[in-house]
Design an enzyme around this catalytic site. Structure first.
Site, PDB file in Angstrom:
ATOM      1  N   LYS A   1      47.605  42.942 -15.134  1.00  0.00           N
ATOM      2  CA  LYS A   1      48.868  42.268 -14.805  1.00  0.00           C
ATOM      3  C   LYS A   1      49.224  41.373 -15.967  1.00  0.00           C
ATOM      4  O   LYS A   1      48.389  40.580 -16.429  1.00  0.00           O
ATOM      5  CB  LYS A   1      48.652  41.425 -13.529  1.00  0.00           C
ATOM      6  CG  LYS A   1      49.879  40.683 -13.073  1.00  0.00           C
ATOM      7  CD  LYS A   1      50.706  41.500 -12.103  1.00  0.00           C
ATOM      8  CE  LYS A   1      52.132  41.014 -11.972  1.00  0.00           C
ATOM      9  NZ  LYS A   1      53.048  41.487 -13.026  1.00  0.00           N
TER      10      LYS A   1
ATOM     11  N   LYS B   1      43.826  33.325 -17.123  1.00  0.00           N
ATOM     12  CA  LYS B   1      44.907  32.711 -16.343  1.00  0.00           C
ATOM     13  C   LYS B   1      44.978  33.340 -14.958  1.00  0.00           C
ATOM     14  O   LYS B   1      45.029  32.661 -13.937  1.00  0.00           O
ATOM     15  CB  LYS B   1      46.237  32.938 -17.079  1.00  0.00           C
ATOM     16  CG  LYS B   1      47.446  32.392 -16.367  1.00  0.00           C
ATOM     17  CD  LYS B   1      48.734  32.850 -17.039  1.00  0.00           C
ATOM     18  CE  LYS B   1      48.702  32.610 -18.533  1.00  0.00           C
ATOM     19  NZ  LYS B   1      50.029  32.750 -19.148  1.00  0.00           N
TER      20      LYS B   1
ATOM     21  N   LYS C   1      48.825  42.867 -21.230  1.00  0.00           N
ATOM     22  CA  LYS C   1      50.063  42.384 -21.859  1.00  0.00           C
ATOM     23  C   LYS C   1      50.653  43.523 -22.662  1.00  0.00           C
ATOM     24  O   LYS C   1      49.922  44.418 -23.107  1.00  0.00           O
ATOM     25  CB  LYS C   1      49.745  41.198 -22.780  1.00  0.00           C
ATOM     26  CG  LYS C   1      50.941  40.331 -23.099  1.00  0.00           C
ATOM     27  CD  LYS C   1      51.263  39.345 -22.003  1.00  0.00           C
ATOM     28  CE  LYS C   1      52.572  38.624 -22.274  1.00  0.00           C
ATOM     29  NZ  LYS C   1      52.796  37.519 -21.335  1.00  0.00           N
TER      30      LYS C   1
ATOM     31  N   ASP D   1      58.576  38.578 -20.277  1.00  0.00           N
ATOM     32  CA  ASP D   1      58.048  37.541 -21.183  1.00  0.00           C
ATOM     33  C   ASP D   1      59.191  37.279 -22.162  1.00  0.00           C
ATOM     34  O   ASP D   1      60.357  37.553 -21.824  1.00  0.00           O
ATOM     35  CB  ASP D   1      56.772  38.042 -21.890  1.00  0.00           C
ATOM     36  CG  ASP D   1      56.033  36.935 -22.651  1.00  0.00           C
ATOM     37  OD1 ASP D   1      55.319  36.156 -22.014  1.00  0.00           O
ATOM     38  OD2 ASP D   1      56.187  36.822 -23.890  1.00  0.00           O
TER      39      ASP D   1
ATOM     40  N   THR E   1      57.507  30.043 -13.341  1.00  0.00           N
ATOM     41  CA  THR E   1      56.675  29.545 -14.444  1.00  0.00           C
ATOM     42  C   THR E   1      57.042  28.092 -14.756  1.00  0.00           C
ATOM     43  O   THR E   1      56.163  27.224 -14.869  1.00  0.00           O
ATOM     44  CB  THR E   1      56.831  30.435 -15.694  1.00  0.00           C
ATOM     45  OG1 THR E   1      56.620  31.790 -15.313  1.00  0.00           O
ATOM     46  CG2 THR E   1      55.828  30.039 -16.765  1.00  0.00           C
TER      47      THR E   1
END
Ligand code: NDP
Length: 449
Positions: free
Chosen positions: A93, A117, A129, A169, A213
């Protein structure tokens, strides 16, 4: 200065040798290994079975060609990446970044950080990622769509609800996720809502994911301030960036009573001592995809725009770097400390250089590392996956309440772990150790994988 324990030095040297030139990845691994000396002193079995070496090696790295056609009919080529770092705790993820600076070292640093994280959230998600060196800046909607479709034409082979679940992102927001989801659906002939997160509400997104976030970073930093008897109330706050993370950090900090006085983009920063008008920033950046300089033009008078320069020259009580990696240097840290900063909370991934982190910690400034403070985004992505799996949709309040609870838990876990390992208040140590232990326990239980 912290050094890597001598037992871990060969592991670090091996990572440096085998991943030559990948500076950001080296930096991220070194920072975690610096924290692990105390762990293996306390629990030597973690040094067995090459567990740490395995954690530093991605399970899979995919690099692919992304051909697409621009509006002038010319064929363009970019490079796509997906690094599937660790799936001990759940499907890979982590977000997808579109920015010209993207290379394999940057994606690996992000995937490595993401693993710890995600472990810190306590949720069943592994780390990964992806991204591309494509720049969405100044591209038409049609070009963005063609690029996203081409990117997904390869990526779809490697992802899935139970395999790997990307999100956004830098450079990848709701629009890009929509184009990628559309292409995934078309290629697979499946309505597999849980394959991507950060979707819009009307096709399977979660309320509060867009805000998560930034909100989460504000919740974390407020809890950290409270350990010292402070709060955001009346504090001057500087937030770098003006993208997804920065915008919603500003919103929540303002709601908590803080006064955000500056924000930025990659061209410059704006200062508004009367308090940044968050709705205007949101309109300029989210609504019109404009530049932050427009803020000062519209506001006139009390707002000023500084082209180039460093936003960290602006005196503040709390600094929240929320743009990109290594944007806050040792020199910036010295200026912030001289100007009396009391807390720094990383909204971005690794925005503070190792030297700057050291200066803050030596000066007694509260410091919240990104892998803890910005975990609210991925945690809410996991909530989006839960909603998709149960064909449910929660209210904003319900989702935000879960987010707040998760951020408080992460904070308290980091604080308790730092204390247990001998340096109360060292959130870097706490985050690295708590994240590592959860991943290590799972890997150990799964045999040599
Ligand atoms: P966005 O693309 O929405 O915004 C990025 C912001 O940072 C923009 O203001 C951009 O300016 C600025 N920026 C980007 N690169 C640079 C640079 N090289 N120098 C100066 N400014 C720069 O991205 P996000 O807000 O999503 O991401 C910001 C950070 O937060 C990243 O580190 C990301 O990894 C991290 N993060 C994001 C999460 C999320 O849910 N989105 C979750 C956890 C972490 P400009 O417009 O000029 O390019």
């Amino acid at each position: 200065m912290v050094n890597v324990d001598e037992k871990l030095e060969p592991i670090l040297n091996d990572v440096l040798r085998r991943n030559a030139g990948e500076h950001e990845f080296h930096q991220a691994v070194r920072e975690v290994l610096e924290s692990l000396g105390r762990v293996i002193a306390k629990r030597p079995r973690y040094a067995n079975n090459a567990l740490i070496e395995r954690i530093c090696e991605p399970e899979r790295q995919i690099i692919f060609r992304v051909p697409w056609v621009n509006d002038r009919g010319q064929v363009r080529i970019n490079r796509g990446f997906r690094v599937q770092f660790n799936s001990a705790l759940g499907p890979y993820k982590g977000g997808i970044r579109f920015h010209p600076s993207v290379n394999v070292g940057i994606i690996k640093f992000l995937g490595f950080e993401q693993t710890f994280k995600n472990a810190l959230t306590g949720m069943p998600i592994g780390g990964g990622k992806g991204g591309s060196d494509f720049s969405p800046r100044d591209r038409s909607d049609a070009e963005i769509m063609r690029f996203c479709q081409s990117f997904m034409t390869e990526l779809h082979r490697h992802i899935g609800e139970y395999v790997d679940v990307p999100a956004g992102d830098i450079g990848v927001g709701g629009r890009e996720i929509g184009y990628m989801f559309g292409q995934y659906k078309r290629l697979t002939n499946r309505y597999e809502a849980g394959v991507l997160t950060g979707k819009a509400l009307f096709y399977g997104g979660s309320r509060a994911r867009k805000e998560a976030t930034g909100y989460g970073a504000a919740y974390f930093v407020r809890r950290m301030l409270q350990t010292k008897g402070h709060d955001f109330d009346g504090k001057k706050v500087v937030v770098s960036g003006s993208g997804n993370v920065a915008i919603y950090t500003m919103e929540k900090v303002i709601e908590f009573g803080g006064k955000v006085i500056a924000c930025s983009d990659s061209n410059g920063y704006v200062v508004d001592e009367t308090g940044i008008d968050f709705a205007l920033v949101k309109d300029i950046k989210e609504g019109r995809r404009g530049r932050i300089s427009e803020y000062a033009k519209i506001k006139g008078g009390h707002a000023r725009y500084v082209e180039g320069g460093s936003i960290w020259d602006v005196p503040c009580d709390v600094a929240m770097p929320s743009a990109t990696q290594n944007e806050l240097t040792g020199k910036d840290a010295k200026i912030l400390i001289k100007n009396g900063v009391m807390a720094v909370g990383e909204g971005a991934n690794m925005p503070t250089t190792p030297e700057a982190v050291r200066f803050f910690q030596e000066a007694g400034v509260l410091f919240a590392p990104g892998k803890a403070a910005n975990a609210g985004g991925v945690a809410t992505s996991a909530l989006e996956m839960q909603q998709n799996a149960s064909r449910d949709s929660w209210t904003f309040e319900q989702t935000e309440a879960r987010l707040a609870e998760i951020m408080h838990n992460i904070h308290d876990t980091c604080a308790a772990t730092a204390e247990e390992y001998g340096t109360p208040g060292d959130y870097v140590l706490g985050a690295n150790v708590a994240g590592f232990v959860r991943v290590a326990e799972a890997m150990d239980a799964l045999g040599v994988i």
